[in-house]
Enzyme design. Structure first.
Site, mmCIF file in Angstrom:
data_model
loop_
_atom_site.group_PDB
_atom_site.id
_atom_site.type_symbol
_atom_site.label_atom_id
_atom_site.label_comp_id
_atom_site.label_asym_id
_atom_site.label_seq_id
_atom_site.Cartn_x
_atom_site.Cartn_y
_atom_site.Cartn_z
ATOM 1 N N ASP A 84 0.859 -1.187 0.000
ATOM 2 C CA ASP A 84 0.000 0.000 0.000
ATOM 3 C C ASP A 84 0.893 1.234 0.000
ATOM 4 O O ASP A 84 2.064 1.166 0.384
ATOM 5 C CB ASP A 84 -0.945 0.011 1.219
ATOM 6 C CG ASP A 84 -0.203 0.035 2.547
ATOM 7 O OD1 ASP A 84 0.851 -0.632 2.662
ATOM 8 O OD2 ASP A 84 -0.660 0.729 3.477
ATOM 9 N N GLU A 151 -0.294 -1.276 5.747
ATOM 10 C CA GLU A 151 0.829 -0.941 6.631
ATOM 11 C C GLU A 151 0.892 0.539 6.956
ATOM 12 O O GLU A 151 1.261 0.931 8.053
ATOM 13 C CB GLU A 151 2.154 -1.388 6.006
ATOM 14 C CG GLU A 151 3.369 -1.278 6.939
ATOM 15 C CD GLU A 151 4.054 0.079 6.979
ATOM 16 O OE1 GLU A 151 4.860 0.297 7.890
ATOM 17 O OE2 GLU A 151 3.776 0.945 6.123
#
Ligand SMILES: [Zn+2]
Length: 406
Positions: A84, A151
């Protein structure tokens, strides 16, 4: 097992024919926009690549992480790259469109070009290299390659999920956060806290009847500013910090005395600083200022692209692996082999998924990747492509060097 030096020569030969493909793979990863919570497309792409490159297994887990496995040996190594990215908020400031993955000369530009799509391009390509090697050598390790999700919002949680809920228990973890081709072995932890204070509302025309919650909070904020200056430096991670990041208040109207105020606090934790110490400091401040208030560690909660709820308190522990640990030593040796020079180990300023693997679970963890940490999250994200090739050599070679040293 062939000795690491001859493996290095062999891997360099294989990789010299994959250089262009490696750069284009990173470009493709940058072109797939993958904001936190919106990683479905990139996860599917990675799983597809894992299958094409000959991974023994490739799937998405219950949270939505992309998980691949190569080999079946006794030493279990996990390579993690969160896939991400943070959002692009000021597109006009970028030199090139952030999702184009513009390659110019030796450099590639775009969101995720540092944090941290190069590691995933490198891991996948290293998987293809290991597949070729496995035709003649039985791999002495099991390598899990994980493209972790979410994350940027809840560091550590994706690997906590994988290890605690999906039954994958690695002996060693390698993180792909940017280290500029050095071996990193720790980071400061972090946590968030709220302080709430209560007053008594009254009409603004009769403010002497009320107790202003904002005025009460002011002395607390002043003491927090002083605390930040006095926090100790503990090497090699440096100094912790405390920042008031938000103030909110509540009053019956804008013409009234507020009866409630809350501050939100970002706390960076160095060595020997944990949740108890950080909360204890705030308790002391409330005592010293004579302000009655409550202290909370907020809980973070979000849904993954698969619809799974990720939830935990906003506490991410500090971790540091000793310089002499066999994992650090194997990392330093591999780094020297691929770069031709000795570099000291380092630590990150920011937070990583190591807060779960090393901080919560005590699994030895290090990091190695191309790219400069200070470019992360900025509109200047760019990568020197020859470093991506070196990192991919590292990722191919490292499991053998590690197993050789155990
Ligand atoms: Zn990152």
């Amino acid at each position: 097992m062939p000795d690491p030096e001859s493996l290095k020569t062999n891997f360099q030969k294989i990789l010299s024919s994959k250089k262009q493909e490696l750069n284009l793979l990173l470009q493709k990863l940058i072109r797939i926009r993958s904001y936190t919570g919106e990683e479905k497309q990139i996860v599917e792409f990675i799983i597809e690549k894992m299958k094409t490159f000959g991974f023994d297994e490739a799937y998405s887990d219950g949270l939505g992480n992309a998980v691949g496995r190569m080999g079946n040996g006794p030493v279990k190594i996990l390579y993690d790259a969160h896939i991400d990215t943070v959002k692009v908020t000021e597109e006009e400031n970028w030199k090139y469109p952030p999702f184009e993955g513009k390659i110019l000369g030796d450099k590639i530009y775009g969101r995720g070009a540092v944090d941290e799509k190069p590691a995933m391009a490198g891991y996948l390509t290293a998987g293809a290299v290991l597949k070729e090697q496995s035709a003649t050598t039985k791999l002495p390790f099991t390598l899990y390659v994980v493209g972790s999700v979410m994350e940027e919002d809840i560091d550590g949680y994706p690997l906590l999920h994988l290890i605690e809920k999906e039954g994958i228990r690695p002996d060693y973890v390698l993180l792909g956060e940017p280290t500029d081709l050095r071996v990193y072995r720790g980071q400061r932890g972090r946590m968030e806290m709220d302080i709430s204070v209560f007053g008594k509302s009254a009409h603004g025309a009769h403010n002497q009847e009320g107790i202003n919650a904002i005025y009460k909070m002011l002395s607390v904020v002043g003491e927090i500013e002083k605390l930040d200056q006095s926090l100790p430096v503990v090497e090699p991670l440096g100094k912790g910090s405390i920042t008031v990041s938000q103030i909110t208040s509540q009053a019956p109207s804008l013409c009234s005395v507020p009866d409630f105020a809350r501050i939100h606090i970002d706390r960076r934790l160095t060595l020997k600083e944990d949740q108890d110490k950080a909360v204890g400091e705030l308790k002391s401040i409330l005592k010293k200022t004579g302000v009655e208030g409550t202290i909370d560690v907020p809980r973070y909660s979000a849904r993954s692209w698969k619809g799974t709820v990720a939830e935990q308190e906003a506490f991410f522990p500090t971790w540091l692996l000793e310089e002499e640990h066999s994992l650090v030593r194997a990392g330093l040796k591999t780094a020297e082999m691929v770069s031709g020079k000795k570099s000291p180990s380092g630590t990150w300023s920011f937070s990583t998924n190591g807060v779960a693997t090393a901080g919560r679970l005590g699994i030895p963890t290090i990091g190695f990747a191309p790219g400069k940490e200070e470019l992360s999250h900025s509109d200047r994200e760019e990568l020197f492509l020859p470093d991506l090739l070196k990192a991919t050599e590292f990722y191919s070679l490292f499991p053998f060097v590690l197993c050789d040293s155990l």
